[in-house]
Design an enzyme around this catalytic site. Sequence first.
Site, PDB file in Angstrom:
ATOM      1  N   VAL A  25       0.784  -1.145   0.004  1.00  0.00           N
ATOM      2  CA  VAL A  25      -0.052  -0.081  -0.020  1.00  0.00           C
ATOM      3  C   VAL A  25       0.753   1.281  -0.005  1.00  0.00           C
ATOM      4  O   VAL A  25       1.841   1.438   0.988  1.00  0.00           O
ATOM      5  CB  VAL A  25      -0.998   0.013   1.293  1.00  0.00           C
ATOM      6  CG1 VAL A  25      -1.813   1.231   1.274  1.00  0.00           C
ATOM      7  CG2 VAL A  25      -1.807  -1.219   1.147  1.00  0.00           C
ATOM      8  N   LYS A  26       0.671   2.155  -0.910  1.00  0.00           N
ATOM      9  CA  LYS A  26       1.347   3.415  -1.246  1.00  0.00           C
ATOM     10  C   LYS A  26       0.800   4.408  -0.673  1.00  0.00           C
ATOM     11  O   LYS A  26      -0.325   4.690  -0.776  1.00  0.00           O
ATOM     12  CB  LYS A  26       1.659   3.690  -2.624  1.00  0.00           C
ATOM     13  CG  LYS A  26       2.976   4.492  -2.847  1.00  0.00           C
ATOM     14  CD  LYS A  26       2.883   4.451  -4.627  1.00  0.00           C
ATOM     15  CE  LYS A  26       4.063   4.932  -5.213  1.00  0.00           C
ATOM     16  NZ  LYS A  26       4.164   5.088  -6.517  1.00  0.00           N
ATOM     17  N   VAL A  27       1.533   5.217   0.413  1.00  0.00           N
ATOM     18  CA  VAL A  27       0.964   6.037   1.257  1.00  0.00           C
ATOM     19  C   VAL A  27       1.723   7.274   1.165  1.00  0.00           C
ATOM     20  O   VAL A  27       2.959   7.457   1.239  1.00  0.00           O
ATOM     21  CB  VAL A  27       0.865   5.637   2.742  1.00  0.00           C
ATOM     22  CG1 VAL A  27       0.121   6.781   3.641  1.00  0.00           C
ATOM     23  CG2 VAL A  27       0.156   4.192   3.093  1.00  0.00           C
TER      24      VAL A  27
END
Length: 216
Positions: free
Chosen positions: A86-88
């Site tokens: 998951v890219k945050v």
Amino acid sequence: MKFFIDTGNLAQIKEANDLGILDGVTTNPSLMAKEGIKGEDAIAQHYKTICELVDGDVSAEVLSTDFDTMIEEGKKLAAIHPNIVVKVPIIKDGIKAIKWFTDNGIRTNCTLIFSAGQAILAAKAGASYVSPFVGRLDDGGWDGMDLIGQIRHIFDVQQYDTEILAASIRNPLHIIKAAEQGADICTCPLDSILGLLKHPLTDIGLAKFIEDAKKM
């Protein structure tokens, strides 16, 4: 150093994967839009297809900026495939979200890193990857590769497990410099990866070999 391809284009992903050197994929909303992928279901299916093409991590970006919505988005993304990371974004609620994801067994890639301080916060929160944007730093008159080297030194001294993913790569020289500075991963457009193959002396030498072979 591992190689990721930075795209949402399935044909480019397949071409890079067929080289036998591809370790993963990164995407972002801009790259998805470029491929005409719109709507939650279509985006999820596209990520699933990418994961089935590549045996490696695939970064899928949340689209919100508040903690609660990032958590809900991230859980849905992580459920698509075990290879999803998951890219945050590196914002206050992003750091809180990375810590929550870490505590709940979801791997993360902290994106839009432009300083060593941001990288330290992401590593402390447990990010699997930090993504310094070297090309965009160069555009602003700074040396993006200096940041890669600074983060590498800090992570080695502090013994952080977070991997450094050099992003916003613009050319083959960026890839070489990222390797020299100790980046764990370099995520690149296909053209930059293929550019590593090119050298005029290789072309001249190969042409000479082929010509000589005709005389045998």
